[in-house]
Write a protein that holds these residues in place. Structure first.
Motif, short mmCIF file in Angstrom:
data_model
loop_
_atom_site.label_atom_id
_atom_site.label_comp_id
_atom_site.label_asym_id
_atom_site.label_seq_id
_atom_site.Cartn_x
_atom_site.Cartn_y
_atom_site.Cartn_z
N THR A 12 112.65 -59.85 33.70
CA THR A 12 113.96 -59.75 34.35
C THR A 12 114.18 -60.97 35.25
N ARG A 25 111.07 -52.46 28.69
CA ARG A 25 112.35 -52.99 28.18
C ARG A 25 112.16 -54.21 27.32
N ASP A 50 109.21 -53.72 33.48
CA ASP A 50 110.36 -54.21 32.70
C ASP A 50 109.90 -54.86 31.39
N GLU A 88 111.40 -57.30 28.35
CA GLU A 88 111.96 -58.56 28.88
C GLU A 88 111.48 -58.86 30.29
#
Ligand code: BGP
Length: 482
Positions: free
Chosen positions: A282, A278, A274, A280
């Motif tokens: 999470t 992405r 993540d 980030e």
């Protein structure tokens, strides 16, 4: 029946496991040069000083440094169109904190890349594959120190500018999630213990745990900054994360087992995935950190750096799966820096890793389903004790292993996964990471070197060499038939 057009077929190695020439042409010591040889029963040791009476496999390895032309020639003969390799950071920056690189180191990789280019093989370069300059590890305390980010970026800048016309695919850190999974303080983070100890030894305390996650956070930032820098220098560069696939099945249909498996899967794959894909952390990662009392120091602006440095593709190593259960009294199994419960449906390799080709399809679907970015399998293979019989190595067990995995890759593609390529591990025999042995061989190419260091390093083709060559020539079809 075949694989998508342009599918990348090749093999993978890492500098500290194949190059040798550890102290030639201005190269500095790497942390990896301080790991002794072990075997399945005896752990490898980290020694603070090099002890002349001990054997350190990385010092000679298979001497790719002097055999690279021959080896690349053999890869080309098999039809590789991609070759995953890593750079030895301390060959370029002997201590790690120099401003300018060692010209002989820069030249060596230039020659390797030129050789690959001539053979139409695309390099896939791991920037940091368990190979940290010993100088900075000793002086600055390893990756828990934020200064490491700048040393790494200076190294990346050299790579991205020097090899601009020669390399397109980069991986920032090999198996970055080993730190999240509790391994690799010495090997992956260069956090050196005060006394000699086993390579995987971790004296667990809230402080060591936090240090490990702090080191990981710095690697995330370093990776994101490297991706941004690379894209700025050359927009065509493609960056991948590299995760050690961890596939835990719930042992029974008890919901407790299933929840346990889901949590393990998330922590051991998506925690890092993540952040890298992405940009980030999470909520699951945050909850875990709170529950485990892990404190990570972040600076203002880190969030933005992570968001701007997301990778272009997801790559991973895959060797096996494991089982997990809320019940603690079950028979255990070992694997690639993972532990779990023995799965009664699977066979194991001679080193106890549970062979699970269908798990590869499962994993591919999982990660593609989550991130929707192209995927690459950059390690997979069977470590086995190959024996000569009637003048040849008839490694039919390796062919069977690879065939079953390639079949499942094909199924995953049919499921809709955008799979870019496949670089099986140790395409030429090399030093085993976990045991430091030569005996645990993965290659299509046999290297005459034994555990005791004897052998003349001559290369020989195994039976799998011709088989893989046909697989590539048929763009996979050969592996899909009877
Ligand atoms: C991965 C590493 C490799 C490699 C492979 C096989 O974890 O990225 O460097 O060695 O595992 O492991 P081993 O050599 O222990 O069999």
């Amino acid at each position: 029946m075949s694989f998508p057009k342009g599918f990348l077929w090749g093999g993978a190695t890492a500098a500290n496991q194949c190059e040798g020439a550890w102290n030639l042409d201005g190269r500095g010591e790497s942390v990896a040069d301080h790991f002794t040889k072990g075997d399945r029963q005896t752990p490898r040791y980290f020694t603070r000083e090099i002890d002349k009476n001990k054997c350190y496999p990385s010092h000679e390895a298979i001497d790719f440094y002097h055999h690279y032309k021959e080896d690349i020639g053999l890869f080309a003969e098999m039809g590789f169109n991609i070759y995953r390799m890593s750079i030895s950071w301390s060959r370029l920056f002997p201590n790690g904190d120099e401003e300018a690189p060692n010209p002989q180191g820069v030249l060596f990789y230039k020659k390797v890349f030129m050789e690959l280019k001539e053979k139409n093989i695309e390099p896939l370069v791991t920037i940091s594959h368990y190979d940290i300059p010993y100088g900075i590890a000793r002086k600055y305390g390893g990756w828990k120190n934020r200064e490491f980010i700048d040393f790494y970026l200076n190294y990346c800048k050299t790579l991205f500018t020097e090899y601009r016309s020669l390399v397109k695919y980069w991986l920032t850190f090999n198996e970055i999630n080993v730190l999240a999974n509790g391994y690799g303080d010495i090997m992956a983070a260069g956090m050196l213990p005060k006394a000699d100890c086993p390579m995987f030894y971790t004296e667990e305390s809230p402080e060591t745990k936090s240090n490990r996650f702090q080191a990981l956070h710095h690697q995330f930032i370093a990776s994101a900054k490297a991706v941004a820098l690379g894209h700025e220098i050359e927009p065509d560069y493609k960056f991948g994360c590299m995760i050690a696939a961890n596939l835990p099945y719930g042992y029974t249909c008890n919901p407790d087992d299933q929840l346990f498996a889901q949590r393990e899967f998330n922590l051991k794959n998506y925690f890092c995935g993540d952040v890298l894909c992405r940009g980030e952390y999470t909520p699951m990662a945050r909850r875990y950190s709170e529950e485990e009392n892990i404190s990570i120091m972040m600076e203002e602006g880190d969030g933005e750096i992570l968001r701007k440095g997301a990778v272009d593709f997801y790559s991973f190593s895959y060797y096996m799966s494991s089982c997990v259960s809320a019940d603690t009294g079950l028979e255990g199994s070992t694997g690639n820096m993972t532990e779990g419960i023995k799965n009664p449906y699977l066979e194991t390799s001679d080193w106890g890793w549970q062979i699970d080709p269908k798990g590869l399809r499962y994993y591919l679907n999982e990660v593609y389903g989550r991130y929707h970015i192209p995927v690459m399998i950059v390690e997979n293979g069977l470590g086995a004790d190959d024996v000569w019989e009637n003048g040849e190595i008839c490694d039919t067990y390796r062919i069977a292993y690879m065939k079953s995995h390639i079949e499942q890759m094909h199924e995953a593609i049919k499921d809709g996964v955008e799979l870019l390529g496949y670089t099986p591990w140790g395409c030429i025999d090399l030093v085993s990471l976990s045991t430091g042995e030569m005996k645990k061989r993965y290659g299509f190419i046999y290297v005459d070197k034994d555990n005791d260091g004897s052998g003349d390093l001559k290369r020989y083709k195994k039976k799998s060499f011709d088989w893989y060559k046909e697989v590539i020539a048929s763009n996979g079809e050969k592996a899909l038939g009877e």
